[in-house]
Design an enzyme around this catalytic site. Structure first.
Site, PDB file in Angstrom:
ATOM      1  N   ALA A 179       0.840  -1.022   0.112  1.00 47.70           N
ATOM      2  CA  ALA A 179       0.131  -0.186   0.062  1.00 47.70           C
ATOM      3  C   ALA A 179       0.853   1.328   0.091  1.00 47.70           C
ATOM      4  O   ALA A 179       0.620   2.246  -1.004  1.00 47.70           O
ATOM      5  CB  ALA A 179      -0.976   0.016   1.272  1.00 47.70           C
ATOM      6  N   ARG A 196      -4.718  -0.760  -9.105  1.00 42.52           N
ATOM      7  CA  ARG A 196      -5.118  -1.938  -8.134  1.00 42.52           C
ATOM      8  C   ARG A 196      -6.311  -1.322  -7.477  1.00 42.52           C
ATOM      9  O   ARG A 196      -6.110  -0.263  -6.408  1.00 42.52           O
ATOM     10  CB  ARG A 196      -4.039  -1.924  -7.392  1.00 42.52           C
ATOM     11  CG  ARG A 196      -2.545  -2.614  -7.656  1.00 42.52           C
ATOM     12  CD  ARG A 196      -2.802  -4.171  -8.183  1.00 42.52           C
ATOM     13  NE  ARG A 196      -3.396  -4.872  -7.015  1.00 42.52           N
ATOM     14  CZ  ARG A 196      -2.662  -5.417  -6.015  1.00 42.52           C
ATOM     15  NH1 ARG A 196      -1.143  -5.260  -5.944  1.00 42.52           N
ATOM     16  NH2 ARG A 196      -3.012  -6.231  -5.161  1.00 42.52           N
ATOM     17  N   GLN A 233       3.981 -13.921  -0.871  1.00 41.31           N
ATOM     18  CA  GLN A 233       4.925 -12.901  -0.456  1.00 41.31           C
ATOM     19  C   GLN A 233       5.462 -12.959   0.850  1.00 41.31           C
ATOM     20  O   GLN A 233       6.568 -12.391   0.975  1.00 41.31           O
ATOM     21  CB  GLN A 233       3.641 -11.633  -0.343  1.00 41.31           C
ATOM     22  CG  GLN A 233       3.284 -11.095  -1.793  1.00 41.31           C
ATOM     23  CD  GLN A 233       2.029 -11.738  -2.019  1.00 41.31           C
ATOM     24  OE1 GLN A 233       1.634 -12.835  -1.909  1.00 41.31           O
ATOM     25  NE2 GLN A 233       1.218 -11.085  -2.897  1.00 41.31           N
ATOM     26  N   ASP A 280      -4.440  -2.350   3.422  1.00 45.24           N
ATOM     27  CA  ASP A 280      -4.519  -1.560   1.904  1.00 45.24           C
ATOM     28  C   ASP A 280      -5.599  -0.616   1.848  1.00 45.24           C
ATOM     29  O   ASP A 280      -5.546   0.267   0.985  1.00 45.24           O
ATOM     30  CB  ASP A 280      -4.716  -2.693   0.729  1.00 45.24           C
ATOM     31  CG  ASP A 280      -3.352  -3.586   0.837  1.00 45.24           C
ATOM     32  OD1 ASP A 280      -2.672  -3.471  -0.374  1.00 45.24           O
ATOM     33  OD2 ASP A 280      -3.368  -4.435   1.325  1.00 45.24           O
ATOM     34  N   LYS A 329      -4.098  -8.497   2.790  1.00 44.18           N
ATOM     35  CA  LYS A 329      -4.016  -9.640   1.873  1.00 44.18           C
ATOM     36  C   LYS A 329      -4.935 -10.720   2.321  1.00 44.18           C
ATOM     37  O   LYS A 329      -4.824 -10.997   3.401  1.00 44.18           O
ATOM     38  CB  LYS A 329      -2.800  -9.783   2.030  1.00 44.18           C
ATOM     39  CG  LYS A 329      -2.261 -11.261   1.366  1.00 44.18           C
ATOM     40  CD  LYS A 329      -2.384 -11.066  -0.165  1.00 44.18           C
ATOM     41  CE  LYS A 329      -2.227 -12.407  -0.893  1.00 44.18           C
ATOM     42  NZ  LYS A 329      -2.417 -12.253  -2.379  1.00 44.18           N
TER      43      LYS A 329
END
Length: 380
Positions: free
Chosen positions: A66, A98, A212, A253, A264
């Site tokens: 973010a 996004r 990730q 985010d 996420k």
């Protein structure tokens, strides 16, 4: 559009991991990104010469997280302005790359507003482009400063909630220097605890389907000599049951006005587990992640990613065979449900840590007060 890739030697990369930087070679300004899709196998830089190249880098997750998306978006607007492209078209494309990550649109609007203001004052295109670039650079500096303040506030909260140190922290996805102008958000808190000698173990969720956690958080933890252990996402429950988690630290985010947190996918189950096992669930994010225009969690647009990210596994330097460029792990034609984020309701969030302080309990009123303080600091 002319993307380029350049191999970056380890001897050239400082400890701080420059996730992005503005450069001005003779052939024209560029935005240089550390390509996160190639980590941890190799450190490769992606050179974006225009906004469409950056949009593709954002969508492909070459740059992600973010706070740094906001910085990248601002630089993308400046890149369009400096190179003489339509700034408003570039801004619209960047902001939509996004949809869940509110920082991206915040950064884009900030540089775009600086460009518009300069033109309104009667300045020429060159000076207006310089104003957009100055706004991007200022945002970059502010994010680095915010990261340090979040780390301090987060560590103080841990010391208050869990006196005595020796923290065993579970984290999800990646929230370190790779997502920030500084040392990150949630990861920066764990790093601060490590530097104080108070981190006993960093539990790192793999973070399916794009790993990730395994690829990026483990990479950053190793670089900082932290004690860390990787686990599959579905092993978290047994870890809680064994009493091995003292706190959960995640990023965000988008945070809605009521305190609902989009992060996420996989974060919401951790919040449920944490509540059942009486473990603090702490969100660490800059104040710009709070979106007063999004009233509640149901109003947050959740990005749906391509199914091949689930049905295939992609690894750097491995031959590919699937339609999405990866190794198939499901039968051909398998449909996949692949939301990039899930939403955690405020009642499951112990605290939200920002650079302006800690919100706990998490309520709409407390978040509104925090945002008001943040605006006052920005204006002053």
């Amino acid at each position: 559009m002319a993307d380029q890739q350049a191999q970056s030697g380890e001897d050239k990369r400082p400890t701080g991991i420059p996730v992005l930087r503005w450069e001005e070679p003779p052939e024209g300004p560029v935005l240089v990104l550390l390509d996160q899709t190639r980590l941890p196998a190799e450190e490769v830089e992606l050179v974006c010469t225009d906004a469409p190249a950056l949009v593709e880098a954002i969508r492909s997750l070459a740059v992600r997280g973010a706070p740094v998306l906001g910085i990248a978006g601002a630089y993308g607007v400046a890149l369009a302005a400096v190179r003489g492209f339509d700034v408003d078209d570039a801004a619209a494309a960047l902001a939509g790359a996004r949809p869940t990550a509110v920082n991206l649109s915040v950064g884009v609007r900030r540089a775009q507003a600086a460009h518009h203001a300069a033109l309104a004052r009667g300045e020429d295109a060159e000076r207006a482009a310089a104003a957009a670039l100055a706004a991007a650079r200022q945002l970059h500096r502010e994010d680095a400063e915010a990261s340090a303040r979040m780390a301090a506030h987060g560590l103080a909260l841990l010391e208050e909630l869990l006196p005595g140190g020796g923290y065993r922290i579970l984290t999800h996805c990646n929230t370190g220097a790779l997502v920030s102008g500084g040392e990150g958000t949630a990861f920066a808190v764990a790093l601060a605890a490590h530097r104080r000698g108070e981190l006993r173990r960093l539990w790192v969720d793999e973070t399916r389907p794009l790993l990730q956690g395994a690829r990026l958080t483990a990479y950053e933890a190793a670089r900082n000599d932290m004690a860390y252990t990787l686990l599959t996402d579905n092993a978290a429950g047994s870890l809680f049951a064994a009493g091995e988690v003292d706190a959960v630290l995640v990023g965000a985010d988008r945070i809605a006005a009521d305190g609902s947190v989009a992060n996420k996918v996989g974060s919401y189950p951790l919040a449920v587990l944490a509540r059942y096992h009486h473990v603090p669930f702490i969100v660490v994010a800059p104040a710009t992640t709070v979106d007063a225009d999004t009233l509640d969690g149901a109003s947050i647009e959740v990005e749906q990613r391509p199914g091949f990210e689930v049905t295939e596994i992609t690894a750097p330097q491995v031959p590919v065979a699937g339609a999405g460029g990866g190794i198939p792990v499901a039968p051909l034609g398998t449909q996949a449900y692949n939301p990039a984020f899930d939403v955690t309701p405020p009642e499951l969030v112990t605290a939200i840590v920002t650079e302006e302080g800690v919100v706990s309990p998490v309520t709409g009123e407390a978040l509104a007060e925090l945002c008001a303080r943040s605006r006052q600091v920005t204006i002053s």
